[in-house]
Design an enzyme around this catalytic site. Structure first.
Site, PDB file in Angstrom:
ATOM      1  N   ARG A  16       0.872  -1.272  -0.031  1.00  0.00           N
ATOM      2  CA  ARG A  16       0.045   0.109  -0.031  1.00  0.00           C
ATOM      3  C   ARG A  16       0.880   1.325  -0.085  1.00  0.00           C
ATOM      4  O   ARG A  16       0.633   2.301  -0.770  1.00  0.00           O
ATOM      5  CB  ARG A  16      -0.933  -0.116   1.273  1.00  0.00           C
ATOM      6  CG  ARG A  16      -1.917  -0.912   1.050  1.00  0.00           C
ATOM      7  CD  ARG A  16      -2.664  -0.913   2.216  1.00  0.00           C
ATOM      8  NE  ARG A  16      -3.921  -2.186   2.219  1.00  0.00           N
ATOM      9  CZ  ARG A  16      -4.514  -2.578   3.264  1.00  0.00           C
ATOM     10  NH1 ARG A  16      -4.228  -2.179   4.535  1.00  0.00           N
ATOM     11  NH2 ARG A  16      -5.459  -3.291   3.148  1.00  0.00           N
ATOM     12  N   ARG A  89      20.215  -8.347   8.062  1.00  0.00           N
ATOM     13  CA  ARG A  89      19.582  -9.504   8.212  1.00  0.00           C
ATOM     14  C   ARG A  89      20.720 -10.773   8.793  1.00  0.00           C
ATOM     15  O   ARG A  89      20.353 -11.654   9.216  1.00  0.00           O
ATOM     16  CB  ARG A  89      18.987 -10.096   7.086  1.00  0.00           C
ATOM     17  CG  ARG A  89      19.861 -10.456   5.944  1.00  0.00           C
ATOM     18  CD  ARG A  89      19.177 -10.689   4.669  1.00  0.00           C
ATOM     19  NE  ARG A  89      20.297 -11.722   3.672  1.00  0.00           N
ATOM     20  CZ  ARG A  89      21.229 -11.003   3.103  1.00  0.00           C
ATOM     21  NH1 ARG A  89      21.449  -9.868   3.217  1.00  0.00           N
ATOM     22  NH2 ARG A  89      21.954 -11.914   2.124  1.00  0.00           N
TER      23      ARG A  89
END
Length: 118
Positions: A16, A89
């Site tokens: 979005r 990560r």
């Protein structure tokens, strides 16, 4: 299940925010990192659940539960780090991989003790 739902919702929010409609998986780099982090976590979830189940039944529930909680925490840190920057990560990735190997060891030890017991 809650972690999977959280990761999926983050992908929806990123879609979005950057106006990327499904089934597109490319676009803004932040969306791509969030999408990849969610996909990576989903790929490892069946392995984690299987090892958790076997180690919990055949080794020890308490030790296995502690490893499972640590694994979930490291995957959350992995997701959050990857969403910010790809290098974010690495630490949690290594920690979660190490915990999977610990669960493999616990599962094997429990299975061997169960089936080789006289």
């Amino acid at each position: 299940v809650l972690f999977s739902a959280y990761f999926a919702m983050q992908v929806i929010y990123a879609r979005r925010k950057y106006k990327i409609s499904p089934p597109e998986t490319t676009g803004h780099p932040e969306f791509e990192r969030t999408f990849r982090a969610q996909a990576n976590c989903s790929e490892y979830f069946p392995i984690f659940i299987s090892l958790l189940w076997v180690a919990g039944i055949f080794f020890h529930q308490g030790v296995t539960a502690a490893c499972g909680l640590l694994y979930l925490y490291t995957r959350l840190r992995y997701f959050q780090g990857y969403a910010v920057a790809a290098q974010g990560r690495l630490g949690p990735l290594y920690a979660s991989a190490w915990l999977l190997w610990v669960l493999v060891g616990l599962a094997l030890a429990g299975l061997l003790a169960h089936f080789l017991r006289p």
